[in-house]
Design a protein around this motif. Structure first.
Motif, PDB file in Angstrom:
ATOM      1  N   LYS A  57       0.841  -1.201   0.000  1.00 46.17           N
ATOM      2  CA  LYS A  57       0.000   0.000   0.000  1.00 46.17           C
ATOM      3  C   LYS A  57       0.869   1.241   0.000  1.00 46.17           C
ATOM      4  O   LYS A  57       0.611   2.193  -0.734  1.00 46.17           O
ATOM      5  CB  LYS A  57      -0.923   0.003   1.227  1.00 46.17           C
ATOM      6  N   GLU A  58       1.918   1.234   0.832  1.00 47.09           N
ATOM      7  CA  GLU A  58       2.836   2.368   0.874  1.00 47.09           C
ATOM      8  C   GLU A  58       3.528   2.539  -0.475  1.00 47.09           C
ATOM      9  O   GLU A  58       3.698   3.649  -0.968  1.00 47.09           O
ATOM     10  CB  GLU A  58       3.878   2.170   1.973  1.00 47.09           C
ATOM     11  N   LYS A  59       3.926   1.439  -1.081  1.00 48.79           N
ATOM     12  CA  LYS A  59       4.592   1.482  -2.380  1.00 48.79           C
ATOM     13  C   LYS A  59       3.635   2.039  -3.442  1.00 48.79           C
ATOM     14  O   LYS A  59       4.031   2.833  -4.296  1.00 48.79           O
ATOM     15  CB  LYS A  59       5.047   0.082  -2.770  1.00 48.79           C
ATOM     16  N   GLU A  60       2.374   1.622  -3.393  1.00 46.10           N
ATOM     17  CA  GLU A  60       1.379   2.104  -4.358  1.00 46.10           C
ATOM     18  C   GLU A  60       1.158   3.609  -4.196  1.00 46.10           C
ATOM     19  O   GLU A  60       1.115   4.350  -5.176  1.00 46.10           O
ATOM     20  CB  GLU A  60       0.061   1.353  -4.153  1.00 46.10           C
ATOM     21  N   VAL A  61       1.045   4.070  -2.954  1.00 43.22           N
ATOM     22  CA  VAL A  61       0.869   5.496  -2.696  1.00 43.22           C
ATOM     23  C   VAL A  61       2.088   6.263  -3.209  1.00 43.22           C
ATOM     24  O   VAL A  61       1.958   7.318  -3.840  1.00 43.22           O
ATOM     25  CB  VAL A  61       0.642   5.750  -1.186  1.00 43.22           C
ATOM     26  N   TYR A  62       3.264   5.727  -2.967  1.00 43.76           N
ATOM     27  CA  TYR A  62       4.503   6.357  -3.419  1.00 43.76           C
ATOM     28  C   TYR A  62       4.530   6.453  -4.945  1.00 43.76           C
ATOM     29  O   TYR A  62       4.864   7.500  -5.511  1.00 43.76           O
ATOM     30  CB  TYR A  62       5.708   5.563  -2.914  1.00 43.76           C
ATOM     31  N   MET A  63       4.159   5.370  -5.632  1.00 44.10           N
ATOM     32  CA  MET A  63       4.173   5.358  -7.101  1.00 44.10           C
ATOM     33  C   MET A  63       3.138   6.328  -7.668  1.00 44.10           C
ATOM     34  O   MET A  63       3.393   7.006  -8.669  1.00 44.10           O
ATOM     35  CB  MET A  63       3.935   3.946  -7.638  1.00 44.10           C
ATOM     36  N   LYS A  64       1.965   6.405  -7.044  1.00 41.76           N
ATOM     37  CA  LYS A  64       0.952   7.354  -7.505  1.00 41.76           C
ATOM     38  C   LYS A  64       1.457   8.781  -7.351  1.00 41.76           C
ATOM     39  O   LYS A  64       1.267   9.623  -8.232  1.00 41.76           O
ATOM     40  CB  LYS A  64      -0.349   7.171  -6.720  1.00 41.76           C
ATOM     41  N   LYS A  65       2.112   9.046  -6.225  1.00 37.88           N
ATOM     42  CA  LYS A  65       2.651  10.381  -5.977  1.00 37.88           C
ATOM     43  C   LYS A  65       3.727  10.725  -7.009  1.00 37.88           C
ATOM     44  O   LYS A  65       3.726  11.824  -7.573  1.00 37.88           O
ATOM     45  CB  LYS A  65       3.240  10.434  -4.570  1.00 37.88           C
ATOM     46  N   LYS A  66       4.625   9.787  -7.293  1.00 37.61           N
ATOM     47  CA  LYS A  66       5.684  10.019  -8.276  1.00 37.61           C
ATOM     48  C   LYS A  66       5.099  10.235  -9.676  1.00 37.61           C
ATOM     49  O   LYS A  66       5.546  11.097 -10.424  1.00 37.61           O
ATOM     50  CB  LYS A  66       6.662   8.837  -8.311  1.00 37.61           C
ATOM     51  N   THR A  67       4.099   9.448 -10.033  1.00 38.08           N
ATOM     52  CA  THR A  67       3.459   9.578 -11.339  1.00 38.08           C
ATOM     53  C   THR A  67       2.794  10.944 -11.474  1.00 38.08           C
ATOM     54  O   THR A  67       2.914  11.610 -12.511  1.00 38.08           O
ATOM     55  CB  THR A  67       2.419   8.465 -11.552  1.00 38.08           C
ATOM     56  N   LEU A  68       2.092  11.358 -10.432  1.00 37.55           N
ATOM     57  CA  LEU A  68       1.432  12.662 -10.451  1.00 37.55           C
ATOM     58  C   LEU A  68       2.455  13.787 -10.576  1.00 37.55           C
ATOM     59  O   LEU A  68       2.256  14.736 -11.347  1.00 37.55           O
ATOM     60  CB  LEU A  68       0.587  12.844  -9.189  1.00 37.55           C
ATOM     61  N   GLU A  69       3.563  13.680  -9.858  1.00 40.11           N
ATOM     62  CA  GLU A  69       4.624  14.683  -9.958  1.00 40.11           C
ATOM     63  C   GLU A  69       5.189  14.735 -11.379  1.00 40.11           C
ATOM     64  O   GLU A  69       5.419  15.814 -11.927  1.00 40.11           O
ATOM     65  CB  GLU A  69       5.752  14.371  -8.967  1.00 40.11           C
ATOM     66  N   PHE A  70       5.395  13.571 -11.973  1.00 44.80           N
ATOM     67  CA  PHE A  70       5.918  13.507 -13.337  1.00 44.80           C
ATOM     68  C   PHE A  70       4.953  14.168 -14.323  1.00 44.80           C
ATOM     69  O   PHE A  70       5.356  14.960 -15.170  1.00 44.80           O
ATOM     70  CB  PHE A  70       6.172  12.053 -13.742  1.00 44.80           C
ATOM     71  N   LEU A  71       3.671  13.835 -14.211  1.00 46.62           N
ATOM     72  CA  LEU A  71       2.676  14.397 -15.127  1.00 46.62           C
ATOM     73  C   LEU A  71       2.559  15.907 -14.964  1.00 46.62           C
ATOM     74  O   LEU A  71       2.427  16.637 -15.948  1.00 46.62           O
ATOM     75  CB  LEU A  71       1.326  13.721 -14.912  1.00 46.62           C
TER      76      LEU A  71
END
Length: 169
Positions: free
Chosen positions: A50-64
């Motif tokens: 769950k923490e990894k998923e939240v982290y990946m969503k945050k990174k993806t949003l930052e990238f976009l």
């Protein structure tokens, strides 16, 4: 007492090292303790992912957000336009395919077709994209320039005037 010590040690290792390999069954005498260890491991895995998923969503949003275009997209307007004009767009696309096939067969370029039609190469390009609402005049020019029939299907015979006269007699 031995179980509690092993449980605490293993749980600490899981939290400290973030690894699934810290759980060992060696030295555990009681089989009843194994389900507890599996439950701890399962809980850890769920939280970890769950923490990894939240982290990946945050990174993806930052990238976009970092790569966002400065001009707003017009995809919605274009999609609505295609929906509203679908009735004639489908015919325009079919005509574009027929024209492209004929051009390929005859070895014509857009410029050559434009010269035959007495129009610009840019207009021919629009026609070939299948998004041009052509007039009957343009369709006739295309037919003459390519020597094909676009409006009427060749398989449908024209009614004879003589046959119509016989019906009314």
């Amino acid at each position: 007492m031995q179980h509690k010590k092993l449980y605490d040690m293993t749980f600490d290792k899981l939290l400290d090292n973030n690894t699934l390999w810290a759980v060992r069954y060696e030295g555990v005498a009681d089989n009843a303790f194994r389900p507890l260890m599996l439950m701890v491991l399962w809980t850890f895995c769920q939280n970890y992912y769950k923490e990894k998923e939240v982290y990946m969503k945050k990174k993806t949003l930052e990238f976009l957000e970092a790569h966002q275009s400065e001009t707003p997209s017009k995809w919605r307007e274009e999609a609505e336009w295609r929906r509203d004009n679908w009735s004639w767009l489908q015919h325009s696309q079919k005509i574009a395919v027929k024209v492209l096939l004929q051009m390929k067969q005859k070895g014509l370029t857009q410029k050559a077709l434009a010269e035959r039609m007495n129009c610009t190469q840019q207009y021919v390009s629009k026609i070939l994209k299948g998004k041009e609402n052509m007039s009957l005049e343009t369709l006739t020019r295309l037919e003459i320039a390519l020597g094909i029939n676009l409006i009427l299907d060749e398989q449908i015979p024209f009614p004879c005037i003589a046959a119509e006269e016989e019906v009314f007699v």
